[in-house]
Each structure stands twice: as structure tokens, then as C-alpha cells.
Design a protein around this motif. Structure first.
Motif, PDB file in Angstrom:
ATOM      1  N   ARG A   2       0.815  -1.217   0.000  1.00  0.00           N
ATOM      2  CA  ARG A   2       0.000   0.000   0.000  1.00  0.00           C
ATOM      3  C   ARG A   2       0.845   1.262   0.000  1.00  0.00           C
ATOM      4  O   ARG A   2       0.480   2.251  -0.620  1.00  0.00           O
ATOM      5  CB  ARG A   2      -0.882   0.008   1.249  1.00  0.00           C
ATOM      6  N   ALA A   3       1.971   1.238   0.678  1.00  0.00           N
ATOM      7  CA  ALA A   3       2.849   2.420   0.748  1.00  0.00           C
ATOM      8  C   ALA A   3       3.353   2.800  -0.643  1.00  0.00           C
ATOM      9  O   ALA A   3       3.432   3.981  -0.975  1.00  0.00           O
ATOM     10  CB  ALA A   3       4.017   2.164   1.688  1.00  0.00           C
ATOM     11  N   GLU A   4       3.698   1.797  -1.452  1.00  0.00           N
ATOM     12  CA  GLU A   4       4.158   2.084  -2.817  1.00  0.00           C
ATOM     13  C   GLU A   4       3.035   2.712  -3.628  1.00  0.00           C
ATOM     14  O   GLU A   4       3.253   3.665  -4.374  1.00  0.00           O
ATOM     15  CB  GLU A   4       4.633   0.798  -3.500  1.00  0.00           C
ATOM     16  N   CYS A   5       1.825   2.195  -3.501  1.00  0.00           N
ATOM     17  CA  CYS A   5       0.673   2.749  -4.220  1.00  0.00           C
ATOM     18  C   CYS A   5       0.422   4.187  -3.793  1.00  0.00           C
ATOM     19  O   CYS A   5       0.133   5.046  -4.619  1.00  0.00           O
ATOM     20  CB  CYS A   5      -0.578   1.912  -3.963  1.00  0.00           C
ATOM     21  N   LYS A  56       2.590   6.355  -2.632  1.00  0.00           N
ATOM     22  CA  LYS A  56       3.640   7.235  -3.167  1.00  0.00           C
ATOM     23  C   LYS A  56       3.400   7.539  -4.645  1.00  0.00           C
ATOM     24  O   LYS A  56       3.506   8.678  -5.078  1.00  0.00           O
ATOM     25  CB  LYS A  56       5.020   6.588  -2.990  1.00  0.00           C
ATOM     26  N   VAL A  57       3.085   6.506  -5.418  1.00  0.00           N
ATOM     27  CA  VAL A  57       2.833   6.705  -6.840  1.00  0.00           C
ATOM     28  C   VAL A  57       1.599   7.579  -7.027  1.00  0.00           C
ATOM     29  O   VAL A  57       1.581   8.477  -7.875  1.00  0.00           O
ATOM     30  CB  VAL A  57       2.683   5.346  -7.562  1.00  0.00           C
ATOM     31  N   SER A  58       0.580   7.352  -6.236  1.00  0.00           N
ATOM     32  CA  SER A  58      -0.643   8.152  -6.319  1.00  0.00           C
ATOM     33  C   SER A  58      -0.356   9.619  -6.056  1.00  0.00           C
ATOM     34  O   SER A  58      -0.881  10.506  -6.739  1.00  0.00           O
ATOM     35  CB  SER A  58      -1.670   7.622  -5.325  1.00  0.00           C
ATOM     36  N   ARG A  59       0.489   9.895  -5.079  1.00  0.00           N
ATOM     37  CA  ARG A  59       0.845  11.278  -4.752  1.00  0.00           C
ATOM     38  C   ARG A  59       1.531  11.964  -5.925  1.00  0.00           C
ATOM     39  O   ARG A  59       1.203  13.101  -6.275  1.00  0.00           O
ATOM     40  CB  ARG A  59       1.753  11.291  -3.514  1.00  0.00           C
ATOM     41  N   VAL A  60       2.457  11.269  -6.565  1.00  0.00           N
ATOM     42  CA  VAL A  60       3.164  11.847  -7.715  1.00  0.00           C
ATOM     43  C   VAL A  60       2.204  12.039  -8.881  1.00  0.00           C
ATOM     44  O   VAL A  60       2.185  13.098  -9.517  1.00  0.00           O
ATOM     45  CB  VAL A  60       4.359  10.954  -8.131  1.00  0.00           C
ATOM     46  N   LEU A  61       1.392  11.040  -9.170  1.00  0.00           N
ATOM     47  CA  LEU A  61       0.467  11.140 -10.299  1.00  0.00           C
ATOM     48  C   LEU A  61      -0.564  12.238 -10.101  1.00  0.00           C
ATOM     49  O   LEU A  61      -0.956  12.904 -11.060  1.00  0.00           O
ATOM     50  CB  LEU A  61      -0.221   9.799 -10.557  1.00  0.00           C
ATOM     51  N   SER A  62      -1.001  12.445  -8.866  1.00  0.00           N
ATOM     52  CA  SER A  62      -1.989  13.508  -8.639  1.00  0.00           C
ATOM     53  C   SER A  62      -1.382  14.875  -8.916  1.00  0.00           C
ATOM     54  O   SER A  62      -2.064  15.780  -9.385  1.00  0.00           O
ATOM     55  CB  SER A  62      -2.548  13.439  -7.220  1.00  0.00           C
ATOM     56  N   ARG A  63      -0.100  15.024  -8.674  1.00  0.00           N
ATOM     57  CA  ARG A  63       0.559  16.302  -8.936  1.00  0.00           C
ATOM     58  C   ARG A  63       0.762  16.520 -10.424  1.00  0.00           C
ATOM     59  O   ARG A  63       0.392  17.542 -10.973  1.00  0.00           O
ATOM     60  CB  ARG A  63       1.912  16.339  -8.243  1.00  0.00           C
ATOM     61  N   ILE A  64       1.364  15.545 -11.077  1.00  0.00           N
ATOM     62  CA  ILE A  64       1.706  15.745 -12.487  1.00  0.00           C
ATOM     63  C   ILE A  64       0.522  15.502 -13.403  1.00  0.00           C
ATOM     64  O   ILE A  64       0.573  15.841 -14.573  1.00  0.00           O
ATOM     65  CB  ILE A  64       2.898  14.866 -12.925  1.00  0.00           C
ATOM     66  N   GLY A  65      -0.549  14.954 -12.866  1.00  0.00           N
ATOM     67  CA  GLY A  65      -1.706  14.661 -13.689  1.00  0.00           C
ATOM     68  C   GLY A  65      -2.767  15.738 -13.679  1.00  0.00           C
ATOM     69  O   GLY A  65      -3.746  15.642 -14.407  1.00  0.00           O
TER      70      GLY A  65
END
Length: 125
Positions: free
Chosen positions: A11-14, A16-25
């Protein structure tokens, strides 16, 4: 399974990826990245290029992109000071997939519009 696909086992990896994608997306970040992919620009050039973004939202978007290491801000001492924004190396590495996503969206606008029309018509039961 394609070995090039990332596998998120925790879940921690998901998260982290979600946080980055929400910014750049978000739409403003994508538009800023697309405008800066060719050359550095000043604040008002970016604002004119995007059109319907408020000054406050553009400022926040640029600060967040700078914080994430995607955009650099260069101040040239003059009167008034000149501030240029440019993609960093990391930002340029993101521009290619963002460009591809934008091209896909443009190529499929008619199909998406038609699907939405069909869906909306069937929801009006």
C-alpha cells in the motif's frame, strides 16, 4: 505479465505513486509542462499560453512543479526583475509521456464525446 510494468505489492508504494500522479496529472501542471517543453518562458507568457488560468493558480502550479524538481525558476536582476521558468532534466523526461497522453486525447476526442452522449442519453431513463 509484462516485465516492464511496475508491480505495486504494498500500500505504501501505491500511496507514493498516487501522490506523484496527482501532482503531475492535474490539468494545469500538464499544460505548463507542455508549454515549457520547447523553451523557457516568463510568467505572463505562460498565463497567455494557457488562457483561462488565474494568476494565483499559475503561481501555485509553478511553485509545486519547482518543489517537485520539474521546473526551474531563474531570476535575472533587472528593473523589473526578469523571472524565467524552464523544465529541468526531470521535467523534460516527463514531457514526452505527457505529450503522448495529450496526442491520444486529441486523437480520441470525437469517440469520447460520442460515448458521453450515448451514456448521458441512456441515463435519462
Amino acid at each position: 505479465m509484462d516485465v516492464t510494468e511496475p508491480v505495486f505489492e504494498h500500500r505504501a508504494e501505491c500511496a507514493k505513486v498516487s501522490r506523484v500522479l496527482s501532482r503531475i496529472g492535474d490539468k494545469w501542471s500538464v499544460l505548463v509542462i507542455m508549454l515549457l517543453r520547447r523553451q523557457p518562458q516568463r510568467f505572463n507568457e505562460l498565463k497567455r499560453g494557457i488562457g483561462n488560468i488565474s494568476q494565483r493558480m499559475l503561481t501555485l502550479t509553478l511553485r509545486n512543479l519547482e518543489r517537485d524538481g520539474l521546473v526551474s525558476r531563474t531570476v535575472t536582476p533587472s528593473i523589473p526583475p526578469r523571472v524565467d521558468y524552464a523544465l529541468t532534466q526531470l521535467g523534460h523526461s516527463l514531457a514526452e509521456p505527457v505529450q503522448a497522453l495529450g496526442a491520444w486525447a486529441f486523437d480520441h476526442l470525437d469517440l469520447i464525446d460520442a460515448a458521453q452522449t450515448r451514456y448521458d442519453a441512456s441515463a435519462d431513463r
